[in-house]
Write a protein that holds these residues in place. Sequence first.
Motif, PDB file in Angstrom:
ATOM      1  N   GLY A 273       1.335   6.777  12.779  1.00 39.93           N
ATOM      2  CA  GLY A 273       0.363   8.108  13.086  1.00 39.93           C
ATOM      3  C   GLY A 273      -0.120   8.593  11.730  1.00 39.93           C
ATOM      4  N   SER A 274      -0.815   9.795  11.925  1.00 41.73           N
ATOM      5  CA  SER A 274      -1.246  10.410  10.468  1.00 41.73           C
ATOM      6  C   SER A 274      -0.018  10.906   9.674  1.00 41.73           C
ATOM      7  N   LEU A 275       0.058  11.045   8.478  1.00 40.37           N
ATOM      8  CA  LEU A 275       0.947  11.465   7.533  1.00 40.37           C
ATOM      9  C   LEU A 275       0.240  12.096   6.464  1.00 40.37           C
ATOM     10  N   THR A 276       0.859  13.023   5.976  1.00 42.66           N
ATOM     11  CA  THR A 276       0.460  13.912   4.702  1.00 42.66           C
ATOM     12  C   THR A 276       1.486  14.280   3.763  1.00 42.66           C
ATOM     13  N   GLY A 277       1.021  15.062   2.722  1.00 42.39           N
ATOM     14  CA  GLY A 277       2.054  15.368   1.642  1.00 42.39           C
ATOM     15  C   GLY A 277       2.920  14.294   1.256  1.00 42.39           C
ATOM     16  N   PRO A 278       4.298  14.593   0.992  1.00 45.96           N
ATOM     17  CA  PRO A 278       5.208  13.773   0.498  1.00 45.96           C
ATOM     18  C   PRO A 278       5.341  12.592   1.447  1.00 45.96           C
ATOM     19  N   GLU A 279       5.399  12.737   2.609  1.00 46.92           N
ATOM     20  CA  GLU A 279       5.785  11.676   3.460  1.00 46.92           C
ATOM     21  C   GLU A 279       4.534  10.363   3.153  1.00 46.92           C
ATOM     22  N   LEU A 280       3.144  10.913   2.998  1.00 47.86           N
ATOM     23  CA  LEU A 280       2.177   9.917   2.874  1.00 47.86           C
ATOM     24  C   LEU A 280       2.533   9.418   1.402  1.00 47.86           C
ATOM     25  N   ALA A 281       2.917   9.995   0.320  1.00 44.71           N
ATOM     26  CA  ALA A 281       3.047   9.454  -0.933  1.00 44.71           C
ATOM     27  C   ALA A 281       4.174   8.490  -0.856  1.00 44.71           C
ATOM     28  N   ARG A 282       5.090   8.997  -0.247  1.00 44.71           N
ATOM     29  CA  ARG A 282       6.426   7.728   0.131  1.00 44.71           C
ATOM     30  C   ARG A 282       6.161   6.517   0.962  1.00 44.71           C
ATOM     31  N   LEU A 283       5.009   6.752   1.668  1.00 39.71           N
ATOM     32  CA  LEU A 283       4.493   5.567   2.439  1.00 39.71           C
ATOM     33  C   LEU A 283       3.993   4.639   1.630  1.00 39.71           C
ATOM     34  N   TYR A 284       2.769   5.055   0.883  1.00 38.11           N
ATOM     35  CA  TYR A 284       2.207   4.319  -0.391  1.00 38.11           C
ATOM     36  C   TYR A 284       3.115   3.651  -1.025  1.00 38.11           C
ATOM     37  N   ALA A 285       3.973   4.303  -1.764  1.00 41.69           N
ATOM     38  CA  ALA A 285       4.717   3.726  -2.822  1.00 41.69           C
ATOM     39  C   ALA A 285       5.810   2.604  -2.111  1.00 41.69           C
ATOM     40  N   SER A 286       6.171   2.692  -0.919  1.00 40.16           N
ATOM     41  CA  SER A 286       6.978   1.870  -0.348  1.00 40.16           C
ATOM     42  C   SER A 286       6.547   0.390  -0.056  1.00 40.16           C
ATOM     43  N   ALA A 287       5.141   0.508  -0.006  1.00 40.69           N
ATOM     44  CA  ALA A 287       4.229  -0.630   0.419  1.00 40.69           C
ATOM     45  C   ALA A 287       4.014  -1.588  -0.671  1.00 40.69           C
ATOM     46  N   ASP A 288       3.317  -2.651  -0.813  1.00 39.24           N
ATOM     47  CA  ASP A 288       3.058  -3.668  -1.739  1.00 39.24           C
ATOM     48  C   ASP A 288       1.512  -3.963  -1.870  1.00 39.24           C
ATOM     49  N   ILE A 289       0.928  -4.293  -0.700  1.00 37.69           N
ATOM     50  CA  ILE A 289      -0.496  -4.701  -0.644  1.00 37.69           C
ATOM     51  C   ILE A 289      -1.039  -3.628   0.287  1.00 37.69           C
ATOM     52  N   PHE A 290      -2.367  -3.154  -0.080  1.00 33.97           N
ATOM     53  CA  PHE A 290      -3.133  -2.097   0.632  1.00 33.97           C
ATOM     54  C   PHE A 290      -4.442  -3.024   1.136  1.00 33.97           C
ATOM     55  N   LEU A 291      -4.675  -2.929   2.588  1.00 34.89           N
ATOM     56  CA  LEU A 291      -5.763  -3.832   2.985  1.00 34.89           C
ATOM     57  C   LEU A 291      -6.692  -2.683   3.497  1.00 34.89           C
ATOM     58  N   PHE A 292      -7.758  -2.907   2.993  1.00 41.49           N
ATOM     59  CA  PHE A 292      -9.084  -2.029   3.258  1.00 41.49           C
ATOM     60  C   PHE A 292     -10.262  -2.767   3.650  1.00 41.49           C
ATOM     61  N   PRO A 293     -10.327  -3.242   4.713  1.00 42.86           N
ATOM     62  CA  PRO A 293     -11.262  -3.789   5.303  1.00 42.86           C
ATOM     63  C   PRO A 293     -13.053  -3.318   5.585  1.00 42.86           C
ATOM     64  N   SER A 294     -12.705  -1.776   5.394  1.00 41.10           N
ATOM     65  CA  SER A 294     -14.277  -1.071   5.722  1.00 41.10           C
ATOM     66  C   SER A 294     -15.343  -1.686   5.221  1.00 41.10           C
ATOM     67  N   LEU A 295     -16.475  -1.592   5.732  1.00 41.55           N
ATOM     68  CA  LEU A 295     -17.771  -1.797   5.156  1.00 41.55           C
ATOM     69  C   LEU A 295     -18.698  -0.567   5.204  1.00 41.55           C
TER      70      LEU A 295
END
Length: 405
Positions: A273-295
Amino acid sequence: MKTPSSRPQRYALVTETYPPEVNGVANTLGRLCEGLLQHGHQVELVRPAQTGEYPGRDEAGHLSEQRVLGLPLPRYTELQVGRSARRLLTQLWTRQRPDSIYIATEGPLGWSALRAARRLEIPVVSGFHTNFHQYTEHYGLGMFGGAAGAYLRWFHNQSTLTLTASLTQQNELARLGIQNLAMLGRGVDAERFHPRHRDAGLRRSWQAGEQDLVLLYVGRLASEKNLDLLVHSWRAVSEQRVNNEGRVRLVMAGAGPLRRKLERQLPDAIFTGSLTGPELARLYASADIFLFPSLTETFGNVVLEAMASGLAVNAFDLAAANQHISDRYSGCVATAADEHQFLDNLQWLMADVEGLRGVRLHARHSACQLTWDGIIQRFAGYLQKAAATRSSAAAIAPAGSRPRA
């Protein structure tokens, strides 16, 4: 903090989305408003009333808010467009005249603000934040794409200046016939989004150990985000081993009309679901590769957030990725719409452990250079320049001249 102008000025910001709503436009407008206030300017914020609020007016220090009625945006029911408020804004700006006005959105509220500003001869700077003319193709409204483009061209050519987020967007808008373009760019809070927020416990909840790779998507779950490519890419790599022993996991953060469909297509993915604030920052940092397929992005704030968090971004060579990623050095960028190259880049990131480590380090370093301070100063400078243009015109206007109707 020094103000970039010789004196504090009064600016109006008109937007149909604003924090705590979760999207790139709201995030950007929140930053711009906060920045102007920190520079000592007075800000009149005009926006639709959000859930739990009523239309009306509030004033606190240098910030005044004028909330207007809103309507749900079709296909984006959690967002609103503001209703037309020309008479209200004309009265408001006659009593307290802004030096210049920034209109961030082109909906009914933005349109009425433009009309009020022109009537009162107040300089307008507009921002191009969303490629709605491209979205028509994703919602079965392709026949209206030309009309949408014509409206956007008319709207922005009424302003003194139109600010863009990226060079690729600026070139696209020039081809559309929009004139007087200037690049504003975007920044990122590299302290808020930081690799130190990595959380082994969160990774364990995803059934991912340190030898595993976590692929992450953050954004709206909607057709215009080109998520069919994400599904295809995941199916191609989901069984791939990492360093001969690790596994790969997929985490999807965001909300939108495609969530149920994606849950069926990606039964092994974790949907947060949608995350904000510290939860979002923790989510990003806990991953490894970011997929961004948008055109269809005007920029893609999430790209900078991922880079600041130390992730390797896999994207197309557009908008933020075009501007801030060096291919296979601080991320991976594929030629626009080249899905095979997009997948090849992902497979390279997953297979080359040292390459991935280097990309992540360089991504963090690059993002740390992109502070909001420079963006705010540039933004205030554009508004000041527009105000000065009006002041110069007024100084040489013939006696008895009146504003245009």
